[in-house]
Write an enzyme that holds these catalytic residues in place. Structure first.
Site, short mmCIF file in Angstrom:
data_model
loop_
_atom_site.label_atom_id
_atom_site.label_comp_id
_atom_site.label_asym_id
_atom_site.label_seq_id
_atom_site.Cartn_x
_atom_site.Cartn_y
_atom_site.Cartn_z
N LEU A 15 0.97 -1.23 -0.10
CA LEU A 15 -0.04 0.08 -0.10
C LEU A 15 0.95 1.24 -0.17
O LEU A 15 0.33 2.43 -0.62
CB LEU A 15 -0.89 0.00 1.21
CG LEU A 15 -2.14 -1.02 1.42
CD1 LEU A 15 -2.66 -1.04 2.82
CD2 LEU A 15 -3.14 -0.74 0.16
N GLY A 16 1.98 1.22 0.57
CA GLY A 16 2.88 2.44 0.67
C GLY A 16 4.02 1.81 1.22
O GLY A 16 4.46 1.00 1.68
N PHE A 20 11.03 3.83 7.35
CA PHE A 20 11.43 2.70 8.15
C PHE A 20 10.78 1.51 7.92
O PHE A 20 11.02 0.56 8.29
CB PHE A 20 11.37 3.10 9.56
CG PHE A 20 12.43 4.15 9.97
CD1 PHE A 20 13.71 4.06 10.09
CD2 PHE A 20 11.73 5.52 10.06
CE1 PHE A 20 14.52 5.05 10.24
CE2 PHE A 20 12.55 6.56 10.57
CZ PHE A 20 13.96 6.33 10.59
N ASP A 135 4.46 15.17 12.44
CA ASP A 135 4.77 14.91 10.70
C ASP A 135 3.23 14.95 9.88
O ASP A 135 3.20 13.98 9.18
CB ASP A 135 5.38 13.49 10.64
CG ASP A 135 6.06 13.26 9.31
OD1 ASP A 135 6.10 14.38 8.45
OD2 ASP A 135 6.09 12.19 8.84
N ASN A 140 -0.07 11.66 5.29
CA ASN A 140 -0.18 10.93 6.57
C ASN A 140 -1.87 11.10 6.99
O ASN A 140 -1.90 10.53 8.20
CB ASN A 140 0.61 11.66 7.60
CG ASN A 140 2.07 11.08 7.24
OD1 ASN A 140 2.16 10.04 6.53
ND2 ASN A 140 2.85 11.77 7.82
N ASP A 154 0.54 7.26 10.66
CA ASP A 154 1.90 7.60 10.72
C ASP A 154 2.20 8.16 11.94
O ASP A 154 2.77 9.33 12.10
CB ASP A 154 2.63 8.16 9.63
CG ASP A 154 4.07 7.91 9.66
OD1 ASP A 154 4.58 7.54 10.22
OD2 ASP A 154 4.71 8.61 8.80
N THR A 173 8.35 16.89 7.46
CA THR A 173 8.81 17.35 5.91
C THR A 173 8.91 18.64 5.76
O THR A 173 7.98 19.46 6.04
CB THR A 173 7.38 16.86 5.11
OG1 THR A 173 7.23 15.44 5.67
CG2 THR A 173 8.07 16.58 3.68
P1 ATP Z 1 7.38 7.99 7.12
O1 ATP Z 1 8.53 7.82 6.41
O2 ATP Z 1 6.41 9.29 6.45
O3 ATP Z 1 7.74 8.04 8.56
P2 ATP Z 1 6.37 5.43 7.63
O4 ATP Z 1 7.74 4.54 7.44
O5 ATP Z 1 6.13 5.75 9.20
O6 ATP Z 1 6.46 6.78 6.72
P3 ATP Z 1 3.77 5.17 6.91
O7 ATP Z 1 3.73 6.78 6.37
O8 ATP Z 1 3.09 4.95 8.10
O9 ATP Z 1 5.26 4.66 7.03
O10 ATP Z 1 2.92 4.62 5.77
C1 ATP Z 1 3.61 4.51 4.29
C2 ATP Z 1 2.26 4.49 3.25
O11 ATP Z 1 1.83 3.47 3.33
C3 ATP Z 1 1.41 5.74 3.75
O12 ATP Z 1 1.86 7.08 3.19
C4 ATP Z 1 0.22 5.30 2.98
O13 ATP Z 1 0.18 5.53 1.69
C5 ATP Z 1 0.21 3.81 3.38
N1 ATP Z 1 -0.32 3.69 4.66
C6 ATP Z 1 0.12 3.46 6.09
N2 ATP Z 1 -1.03 3.20 6.69
C7 ATP Z 1 -1.94 2.90 6.15
C8 ATP Z 1 -3.44 2.47 6.39
N3 ATP Z 1 -3.83 1.93 7.73
N4 ATP Z 1 -4.40 1.97 5.45
C9 ATP Z 1 -3.86 2.25 4.10
N5 ATP Z 1 -2.87 2.63 3.73
C10 ATP Z 1 -1.78 2.93 4.74
#
Ligand code: ATP
Length: 360
Positions: A15-16, A20, A135, A140, A154, A173
């Protein structure tokens, strides 16, 4: 912590991805219910960044465990496996608010207000508990359904702040960080107000589709870098994009994007702001909807008051002229709802005939 993630869940597509962790769609085998799973891969202790990962991970888990609010992504359970730590999260099926803004170009005022009521409520829940998100950005903010139910996700950078805790870590950011974070040589408390700034940037983007601060805005007239623009609080509401937006929305943005963090609105004040209180148009007995629009040509914008349209005539609008309300050079008009929502390009002549709708 338990293990056995793979006995209970099936991982599907990605999904993304963040700094980390990687987030996947997953299905609970027993029920068929869908969730998002955020996977923090394990790194060898020697490798650089492992301490940062541990810190980020445990901080996120500790904060998420205690969080339970309709506008915040819920942590269902977690697993400690050989290959990583798995956080099973509530799924946001419609993805990031960022993508929605890009696909629609911008949101309407009513849609934005609906989104922000939820975000302010969620943020209030965090701030009351001494948690600063740190953030906030459209990536997010996750969208649950087509009615624009949204949730903040996030919590990787979120921090629990004790009243005495000070930190100057540069995080967040660039486009969304508050000026006090960019201020060098100043040890500043990492206050809740940084989240209000970031949400102010998001509010601006939702309403017009482009950011208030950007390196792309660099011109001869505006020779300032992104960081300088933010530190000076230098931004504008360019025409025609902002012409039709309620003055109250601009007032709210001004008060959220206030450089002096002490003077910036708190989340409670944001919830109480008149633009947030602005109810949808009232429908009168004949089903006519409308808005009383007070045009003040000496000002940049239009002040708008919602009112019950009991006096609407057959042509759906009336034009009153005069200096009433202490405002010189003002006109009061009752527009058909759809017309009132449209961009007002030209001041309307007062000699409007019954068959001639105002130029909107
Ligand atoms: P960052 O580098 O911004 O700190 P991170 O490693 O903490 O990112 P997240 O930002 O939590 O990761 O998640 C990355 C991506 O995954 C999000 O931008 C979103 O597209 C997707 N995502 C995260 N949580 C969910 C969720 N609960 N449902 C659907 N998609 C999600």
């Amino acid at each position: 912590y338990t293990n056995g993630f793979r006995q209970q869940y099936l991982i599907q597509h990605q999904l993304g991805k963040g700094h980390f962790a990687t987030v996947y769609l997953c299905v609970e085998i027993a029920t068929g219910n869908k969730y998002a799973v955020k996977v923090f891969g394990k790194v060898s202790k020697e490798s650089q960044g492992s301490q940062m990962l541990d810190e980020t991970l445990y901080q996120e888990i500790a904060l998420l465990k205690g969080v339970n609010h309709p506008s915040l992504i819920f942590l269902r359970e977690m697993f400690d496996e050989d290959d990583g730590v798995y956080l099973v999260l509530e799924l946001a099926p419609e993805g990031e608010l960022f993508n929605l803004i890009v696909s629609r170009e911008k949101l309407t005022e009513d849609e934005t207000r609906h989104v922000f009521r939820q975000l302010f409520e969620g943020l209030n829940y965090l701030h009351v508990r001494g948690i600063v998100h740190r953030d906030i950005k459209p990536e997010n903010i996750l969208v649950i359904d087509e009615n624009l139910t949204v949730k903040l996700g996030d919590f990787g950078l979120a921090k629990l702040i004790g009243e005495e805790s000070f930190t100057t870590t540069l995080c967040g950011t660039p486009s969304y960080v508050a000026p006090e974070i960019l201020q060098e040589n100043r040890r500043r408390r990492y206050a809740r107000s940084v989240d209000i700034w970031s949400l102010g940037v998001v509010l601006y983007i939702c309403l017009c589709g482009f950011p208030p601060f950007s390196d792309e805005l660099y011109t001869e007239q505006n020779p300032y870098s992104l960081a300088q623009q933010i530190k000076m609080g230098r931004f504008d509401y360019p025409s025609p994009y902002w012409d039709s937006i309620d003055d109250q929305a601009l007032d709210l943005i001004d008060k959220m994007l206030t450089v002096d963090s002490e003077k910036r609105l708190t989340v409670e004040e944001c919830l109480e702001h008149p633009w947030m209180k602005n109810e949808p148009p009232i429908v009168d007995a004949e089903g006519l909807t409308g808005a009383l629009v007070k045009l003040d040509f000496s000002k940049r914008k239009v002040e708008r008051e919602r009112t019950l349209l009991s006096s609407v005539n057959d042509s759906f609008y009336e034009v009153f002229k005069g200096g009433s309300g202490g405002v010189e050079d003002a006109e009061f008009k009752v527009f058909e709802k759809t017309a009132a929502e449209e961009r007002i390009h030209n001041p309307v002549s007062t000699n409007v005939h019954q068959d001639e709708k105002p130029v909107i």
